[in-house]
Write an enzyme that holds these catalytic residues in place. Structure first.
Site, PDB file in Angstrom:
ATOM      1  N   LYS A  75       0.856  -1.184   0.000  1.00 39.69           N
ATOM      2  CA  LYS A  75       0.000   0.000   0.000  1.00 39.69           C
ATOM      3  C   LYS A  75       0.897   1.240   0.000  1.00 39.69           C
ATOM      4  CE  LYS A  75      -3.713   2.100   2.798  1.00 39.69           C
ATOM      5  NZ  LYS A  75      -4.554   1.932   4.001  1.00 39.69           N
ATOM      6  N   SER A 150      -9.517   1.857   3.226  1.00 37.41           N
ATOM      7  CA  SER A 150      -8.710   2.623   2.316  1.00 37.41           C
ATOM      8  C   SER A 150      -7.694   1.813   1.510  1.00 37.41           C
ATOM      9  CB  SER A 150      -7.947   3.698   3.105  1.00 37.41           C
ATOM     10  OG  SER A 150      -7.064   3.107   4.042  1.00 37.41           O
ATOM     11  N   SER A 174      -9.480  -0.568   7.406  1.00 40.61           N
ATOM     12  CA  SER A 174      -9.007  -0.445   6.020  1.00 40.61           C
ATOM     13  C   SER A 174      -8.379  -1.676   5.401  1.00 40.61           C
ATOM     14  CB  SER A 174      -8.006   0.692   5.918  1.00 40.61           C
ATOM     15  OG  SER A 174      -8.707   1.902   5.845  1.00 40.61           O
TER      16      SER A 174
HETATM   17  N1  GLN Z   1     -12.734   4.261   6.839  1.00 40.14           N
HETATM   18  C1  GLN Z   1     -11.999   4.574   8.003  1.00 40.14           C
HETATM   19  C2  GLN Z   1     -11.520   6.021   7.949  1.00 40.14           C
HETATM   20  O1  GLN Z   1     -11.756   6.622   6.977  1.00 40.14           O
HETATM   21  C3  GLN Z   1     -10.843   3.626   8.181  1.00 40.14           C
HETATM   22  C4  GLN Z   1      -9.600   4.028   7.504  1.00 40.14           C
HETATM   23  C5  GLN Z   1      -8.427   3.155   7.804  1.00 40.14           C
HETATM   24  O2  GLN Z   1      -8.549   2.115   8.452  1.00 40.14           O
HETATM   25  N2  GLN Z   1      -7.278   3.609   7.376  1.00 40.14           N
HETATM   26  O3  GLN Z   1     -10.943   6.514   8.859  1.00 40.14           O
END
Ligand code: GLN
Length: 472
Positions: A75, A150, A174
């Protein structure tokens, strides 16, 4: 062979295939579909081939490491020396990492082959991979749908066989949520299990590196290699790392609970609810104790998460000021306009929204009402979650309230997007480990996931049960 490292390794050691053949296979898949799916933002074709050659020699010499020939993707939040690192943001335009993060270093030391860098939501903020400066990523199963986020690129790369495993990051779901949307296994370990050195910080007291794979064995293997003490991250745990891969057989019958408020949640789609209830019934029929418990704090978990993560993000992201990293606005007149213009032009809308929210909850007049309060609620949620583990070994929960939404469906409404994280943030707020595994499909054949959570450092128990779930 391309879905399991055990099979890949056997084929490599017996001479049926070579690392070069493997890399060629994945590059071909990337060539065929990446333009459409946008899972990788950069592919290291030549370098991966060269690395394959080196590892093929090691295999011949009998000196190959534990992950020899495992082709992985990273990532775009993980530092990989002399490679681009942008957190999918314009503000880190052309930035290259000067060092390897600990997890990446350990993969390389074990002879894994890094094939490229993967798209994600900007600074890992989002649930659909639509908040990226590098364009959206599409779900390989149905390209009109999001892959989740994400770490969407990391999920799709494994889903579409462009690499065998990926490292993502999980601050509030994410890794687990995109895994569920793409039909994969996604692991978030206990907070502090894996060093965060070389992981771009979003919300430091929540951030965890996580693993995507097709199965629990490969997930456990990668965890085993990258977890454990590290002098570069003082928050990382000194608890010894167990041999996860050696302990994947389920011992006895763990006692399981599920939170009533999750399966009765009004946002939960009928298909996901049915799949979850079906799994519960199946486990009961197999002789497991599976009980419903109340967790009235559930409705406070999301607000707590979004107050604390935006607060931490607003301070973490203050370092991107146009002086030290990446992008700098060309039309500046003085230092103040350099900061302002660089940040206004460099950050995307969602990141700006979170910086503003975080700055607000940390401002002198609101600090106690929001930040301090949320810290207290976090403590309560952690304690109440741990209380469950006095009676039960594991918690079972949906990963997300729905299957993968259509592209654009959530993007227009940030609050709707935040609400979709309802089941994934508890593990991060409490700091406990959680894993998403596939749990069938909906009426249209779209993947549904189910989540298993365990007490701190109980990854072994959790992984063994996750494996059982996938096989039974
Ligand atoms: N959707 C969550 C956020 O926007 C989780 C994001 C993540 O785990 N990086 O914060």
């Amino acid at each position: 062979m391309f879905l399991s490292y055990t099979a890949t390794r056997q084929a490599l050691l017996s001479g049926k295939t070579t690392c070069k053949d493997l890399v060629a296979h994945y590059l071909q898949k990337i060539e065929a579909r990446n333009a459409e799916l946008n899972a990788f933002v950069e592919v290291y074709a030549q370098e991966a081939m060269q690395q394959a050659e080196v590892i093929d020699q090691k295999i011949k010499a009998g000196t190959a490491g534990k992950l020899a020939g495992m082709v992985v993707g990273l990532k775009d939040v993980l530092a990989h020396q002399n490679h681009g690192l942008q957190g999918a943001s314009k503000i880190l335009d052309k930035f290259k990492s000067q060092f390897n993060g600990t997890a990446v270093q350990r993969l390389l030391d074990a002879d894994a082959i890094v094939i490229g860098r993967q798209n994600c939501d900007e600074f890992a903020m989002g649930s659909t991979t639509e908040n990226s400066a590098m364009g959206i990523t599409r779900n390989a199963f149905d390209t009109s749908r999001v892959p989740g986020g994400s770490s969407g690129g990391s999920a799709v790369a494994v889903q579409a066989e462009m690499c065998l495993t990926s490292l993502g990051s999980d601050t509030g779901g994410s890794v687990r949520q995109p895994a569920a949307f793409c039909g994969l296994v996604g692991l978030k370990p206990t907070y502090s299990r894996i060093s965060r050195y070389g992981l771009i910080a979003y919300a430091s007291s929540f951030d965890c590196i996580g693993v995507f794979a097709h199965n629990v064995e490969d997930t456990a293997l990668v965890l085993e290699v990258i977890a454990g003490q590290d002098d570069f991250d003082s928050t990382v745990s000194r608890t010894p790392v167990p041999a996860y891969t050696q302990n994947l057989a389920l011992e006895g019958k763990p006692k399981i609970c599920y939170i009533k408020e999750t399966v009765e949640n009004e946002g939960l789609s009928e298909d996901v609810k049915q799949a979850t209830m079906k799994k519960i019934a199946q486990l009961k029929a197999q002789g497991f104790t599976v009980e419903s418990v109340d967790f009235p704090l559930l409705k406070y978990i999301l607000p707590t998460y979004y107050i604390l993560t935006t607060a931490e993000a607003s301070t973490n992201l203050s370092r991107y000021d146009g002086v030290k990293y990446g992008y700098r606005s060309p039309n500046v007149t003085d230092l103040n306009s350099l900061y302002k213009k660089t940040r206004s032009e460099g950050f995307g809308i969602e990141v700006k929204r979170r910086i503003v929210l975080g700055t607000f909850v940390l401002s002198a007049s609101y600090y106690d009402a929001y930040f301090t309060k949320a810290q207290r609620v976090r403590r309560l949620i952690k304690e109440k979650t741990q209380d469950l583990f006095k009676t039960y070994d594991l918690i079972l929960m949906p990963v997300a309230p729905t299957v993968a939404p259509k592209i654009g469906e959530l993007a227009a409404n940030p609050l709707q997007m935040y609400l979709a994280d309802i089941f994934s943030v508890q593990a991060n707020v409490a700091g406990i480990p959680a894993i998403a595994v596939p749990n069938g499909t909906d009426s249209q054949g779209l993947p549904i996931g189910i989540q298993v959570m365990a007490d701190f450092f109980q990854e072994e128990k959790m992984l063994a049960f996750a494996k059982y779930l996938m096989e039974k």
